[in-house]
Design an enzyme around this catalytic site. Structure first.
Site, PDB file in Angstrom:
ATOM      1  N   SER A 107       8.025  -4.809   2.721  1.00 32.54           N
ATOM      2  CA  SER A 107       7.006  -4.145   1.902  1.00 32.54           C
ATOM      3  C   SER A 107       6.140  -3.266   2.796  1.00 32.54           C
ATOM      4  O   SER A 107       5.655  -3.726   3.840  1.00 32.54           O
ATOM      5  CB  SER A 107       6.115  -5.185   1.218  1.00 32.54           C
ATOM      6  OG  SER A 107       5.145  -4.554   0.417  1.00 32.54           O
ATOM      7  N   HIS A 111       3.107  -2.054   2.300  1.00 32.83           N
ATOM      8  CA  HIS A 111       1.652  -2.280   2.382  1.00 32.83           C
ATOM      9  C   HIS A 111       1.268  -3.524   3.168  1.00 32.83           C
ATOM     10  O   HIS A 111       0.084  -3.796   3.350  1.00 32.83           O
ATOM     11  CB  HIS A 111       1.016  -2.253   0.989  1.00 32.83           C
ATOM     12  CG  HIS A 111       1.184  -3.473   0.155  1.00 32.83           C
ATOM     13  ND1 HIS A 111       0.203  -4.428   0.061  1.00 32.83           N
ATOM     14  CD2 HIS A 111       2.191  -3.897  -0.635  1.00 32.83           C
ATOM     15  CE1 HIS A 111       0.609  -5.389  -0.778  1.00 32.83           C
ATOM     16  NE2 HIS A 111       1.806  -5.078  -1.206  1.00 32.83           N
ATOM     17  N   CYS A 138      -2.552 -12.720  -5.314  1.00 30.47           N
ATOM     18  CA  CYS A 138      -2.330 -12.631  -6.753  1.00 30.47           C
ATOM     19  C   CYS A 138      -2.746 -13.916  -7.455  1.00 30.47           C
ATOM     20  O   CYS A 138      -3.012 -13.936  -8.644  1.00 30.47           O
ATOM     21  CB  CYS A 138      -0.877 -12.301  -7.054  1.00 30.47           C
ATOM     22  SG  CYS A 138       0.251 -13.084  -5.923  1.00 30.47           S
TER      23      CYS A 138
END
Ligand code: PLP
Length: 385
Positions: A200, A202, A331
């Site tokens: 990923s 980020h 999250c």
């Protein structure tokens, strides 16, 4: 603000931003277009592909760009399962662990609900997976084994090379989600003998909304999104600015790992961890007995009577003091559910809710660690009392 939440996301490095900006304005072609604007965009995506592949020791054609690592994990699991089942209908088994990122674990639950044979392996009290358990779980019906390279909540490393060997011995494919490991420790797809590997942007100081799946040459993969892009493995016009940023971030990540940023982060992390343990009586490191990433520390806080302290209250007070940390995964923060990672390690929901994750980055400094060691103990003492 002092950012000790790098496992949630990392800030763009200036070099990444500077590479992305021209793609928003000067280079606006579609990489599939034959004219010069398209060719320029295609060339820039190609350079990024080479850099992202190089980060894991791969070749450019092995990289499939996606819109996130969440999507890359879905492509790996669903794409591999579908391809294997077409070739060998009796091979449908999916094996993973109880501490995976939700992008894999929720998918595993969904697959199980649809009738796929899914095995979710437990971990021990330190968050470690046993290769004996894995060996007992794989067999002639196993299509794919998928494991994190490093856990995002605790930093605990998984035995990925041993797991790949066991998967292959059973004739199955091996996928690893290396999102948190890449840019912090050396990540080589070949050294582990992986077939599929997720990244990923980020999490390595690149932009959000850019992921990649490295697919070993020759590995059959069924697309989730049809289209001609990405060698028909992932349709959709490429997000050129994000991919270009990803490429620069991957190059800088590879250079950083080679220059020893892992050791720098480990020194700061250990100083932070030891300082917190010395100043907050009863505090313990979740997964502290396991091999971990150099940047992550997950600490559980208890009061004078040994009762769990509400980490959310500590998190909010730290935030007011200008220090960003996290409870479990980003999250999951804000929700009431206890961390599935910590409960899989045997913590009670209250103990899990007494745990904070500190995750350092390549820009973290000694003075930031000093500030946390000054601010945190009195906040903890007030709550513990
Ligand atoms: N895998 C791991 C281990 C992660 O930590 C994350 C993000 O938290 C993801 C996958 C998902 O990454 P993305 O935000 O690119 O979908």
């Amino acid at each position: 603000m002092i950012n000790l939440d790098h496992n949630a996301t990392t800030p763009l490095l200036p070099e990444v931003r500077d590479a992305m900006l021209p793609c928003l304005w000067e280079v606006q072609g579609n990489p599939s277009s034959p004219h010069s604007a398209g060719t320029r965009a295609k060339q820039m995506v190609g350079e990024a592909r080479t850099a992202v592949a190089a980060l894991v020791g791969g070749k450019a054609p092995e990289i499939v760009f996606t819109a996130s690592a969440t999507e890359a994990n879905h492509l790996a699991v669903l794409g591999a399962l579908r391809a294997v089942v077409v070739a060998e209908p009796g091979r449908r088994g999916f094996v993973t662990s109880a501490v995976e990122h939700p992008s894999t674990l929720l998918l595993a639950e969904d697959l199980a609900a649809q009738g796929w044979p899914v095995t979710v392996l437990p971990v021990d009290g330190e968050g470690r997976l046993s290769l004996d358990d894995l060996a007992a779980a794989v067999g002639p019906g196993t299509a794919l084994v998928s494991l994190l390279w490093a856990n995002n909540e605790t930093g605990v490393l998984m035995p990925v090379a041993g797991a790949a060997a066991l998967a292959h011995a059973a004739g199955a494919l091996f996928h690893t989600d290396a999102v948190q490991a890449a840019g912090r420790v050396p990540v080589s797809a070949a050294a582990v003998d992986a077939d599929l590997l997720t990244l990923s942007a980020h999490k390595m100081h690149g932009p959000k909304g850019a992921g990649a799946l490295w697919v070993r040459k020759g590995t059959a993969l069924h697309p989730l999104i049809h289209g001609h892009q990405e060698r028909k493995r992932r349709g959709g016009t490429e997000n050129v600015p994000a991919i270009v940023g990803f490429g620069v971030a991957a190059r800088l990540a590879a250079e950083g790992v080679a220059a020893g940023i892992g050791a720098d982060m480990a020194r700061l992390r250990d100083r932070l961890e030891q300082g917190v343990l010395a100043r907050c009586p009863g505090a313990q490191v979740n997964g502290g007995g396991a091999e971990r990433l150099p940047n992550t520390s997950n600490i559980r806080f208890t009061d004078a009577a040994g009762r769990p302290v509400e980490a959310e209250a500590l998190l909010l007070r730290l935030d007011r003091a200008g220090i960003q940390v996290s409870m479990g995964a980003a999250c999951a923060s804000g929700g009431n559910a206890a961390s599935h990672v910590l409960t899989a390690m045997g913590l009670s929901p209250d103990e899990a809710a007494a745990s904070l994750r500190f995750s350092l980055g390549r820009l973290t400094t000694d003075s930031e660690v000093d500030a946390v060691l000054t601010e945190l103990p009195p906040l903890f003492a007030r709550l513990a009392a």
